[in-house]
Scaffold this active site. Sequence first.
Site, short mmCIF file in Angstrom:
data_model
loop_
_atom_site.label_atom_id
_atom_site.label_comp_id
_atom_site.label_asym_id
_atom_site.label_seq_id
_atom_site.Cartn_x
_atom_site.Cartn_y
_atom_site.Cartn_z
N GLU A 1 -24.59 94.04 63.90
CA GLU A 1 -25.72 94.70 64.56
C GLU A 1 -27.03 94.41 63.83
O GLU A 1 -28.03 94.02 64.43
CB GLU A 1 -25.51 96.23 64.57
CG GLU A 1 -24.31 96.71 65.34
CD GLU A 1 -23.06 96.85 64.48
OE1 GLU A 1 -22.80 95.95 63.65
OE2 GLU A 1 -22.34 97.85 64.67
N CYS B 1 -21.60 101.41 61.97
CA CYS B 1 -21.66 102.16 60.70
C CYS B 1 -22.98 102.94 60.61
O CYS B 1 -23.92 102.70 61.38
CB CYS B 1 -21.51 101.20 59.51
SG CYS B 1 -23.02 100.29 59.10
N ASN C 1 -20.94 89.64 61.81
CA ASN C 1 -20.89 90.09 60.41
C ASN C 1 -20.61 88.91 59.49
O ASN C 1 -19.86 87.99 59.83
CB ASN C 1 -19.87 91.23 60.22
CG ASN C 1 -18.46 90.87 60.63
OD1 ASN C 1 -18.24 90.14 61.58
ND2 ASN C 1 -17.50 91.40 59.91
N ILE C 2 -21.27 88.93 58.35
CA ILE C 2 -21.11 87.87 57.34
C ILE C 2 -20.88 88.57 56.00
O ILE C 2 -21.69 89.41 55.60
CB ILE C 2 -22.37 86.98 57.27
CG1 ILE C 2 -22.64 86.35 58.65
CG2 ILE C 2 -22.20 85.90 56.20
CD1 ILE C 2 -23.96 85.58 58.72
N GLU C 3 -19.76 88.24 55.36
CA GLU C 3 -19.40 88.94 54.12
C GLU C 3 -19.67 88.09 52.88
O GLU C 3 -19.67 86.85 52.94
CB GLU C 3 -17.93 89.37 54.19
CG GLU C 3 -17.72 90.36 55.34
CD GLU C 3 -16.31 90.90 55.42
OE1 GLU C 3 -15.41 90.41 54.72
OE2 GLU C 3 -16.12 91.86 56.22
N CYS D 1 -23.77 93.52 58.57
CA CYS D 1 -23.06 93.84 59.81
C CYS D 1 -23.64 93.03 60.97
O CYS D 1 -24.80 92.60 60.93
CB CYS D 1 -23.21 95.33 60.14
SG CYS D 1 -22.34 96.45 59.05
N1 THU Z 1 -18.92 95.82 60.58
C1 THU Z 1 -19.86 95.41 61.48
O1 THU Z 1 -20.35 94.27 61.43
N2 THU Z 1 -20.25 96.28 62.44
C2 THU Z 1 -19.68 97.50 62.67
O2 THU Z 1 -20.06 98.19 63.60
C3 THU Z 1 -18.61 97.97 61.77
C4 THU Z 1 -18.38 97.16 60.55
C5 THU Z 1 -18.43 94.85 59.60
C6 THU Z 1 -18.86 95.03 58.18
C7 THU Z 1 -17.74 94.32 57.44
O3 THU Z 1 -18.01 92.93 57.42
C8 THU Z 1 -16.52 94.55 58.30
O4 THU Z 1 -17.02 94.88 59.58
C9 THU Z 1 -15.59 95.64 57.82
O5 THU Z 1 -16.29 96.80 57.52
#
Ligand code: THU
Length: 130
Positions: free
Chosen positions: A55, A86, A42-44, A53
């Site tokens: 995935e 998600c 995941n990269i925000e 996310c």
């Molecule tokens: N996130 C994922 O990358 N995959 C998941 O299955 C659940 C949530 C990430 C999105 C965000 O960067 C952080 O987790 C919190 O929601």
Amino acid sequence: MDYKELAESAIKAKRNALPTYSKFFVGAALLTNENKVYSGCNIESSSYSLTICAERNAIFKAISEGERKFKALAVAGDTEDFISPCGACRQVISDLCGEIDVILIKRNGDYVVKKTSELLPFAFRDKDLE
Ligand code: THU
């Protein structure tokens, strides 16, 4: 490659996550029909909704390299229970990977194997657009 190994790739991919705001690290590893593995994390973004996310990152990486057929996707977070993808990722897994095995991993490394349709029953599909 067995699912234990794929799970280890997802756990390793978690190290590259950039969860600047949530501090929630996630890694994913996608196995193609030819046994190639594409990882993702995941990269925000400071504009939170632009976050990707783990995935979807793994899936888009693989698709953008020309891959189209997949066997399994492993997902690892730091959750006490099995991580739960998600809703947006469930839709993308259904659309772009089809009915694959989705390996959901706990913090302690234990995992469970689910099918796409178990995660997203009664899915909206491309054929609904016809
Ligand atoms: N996130 C994922 O990358 N995959 C998941 O299955 C659940 C949530 C990430 C999105 C965000 O960067 C952080 O987790 C919190 O929601």
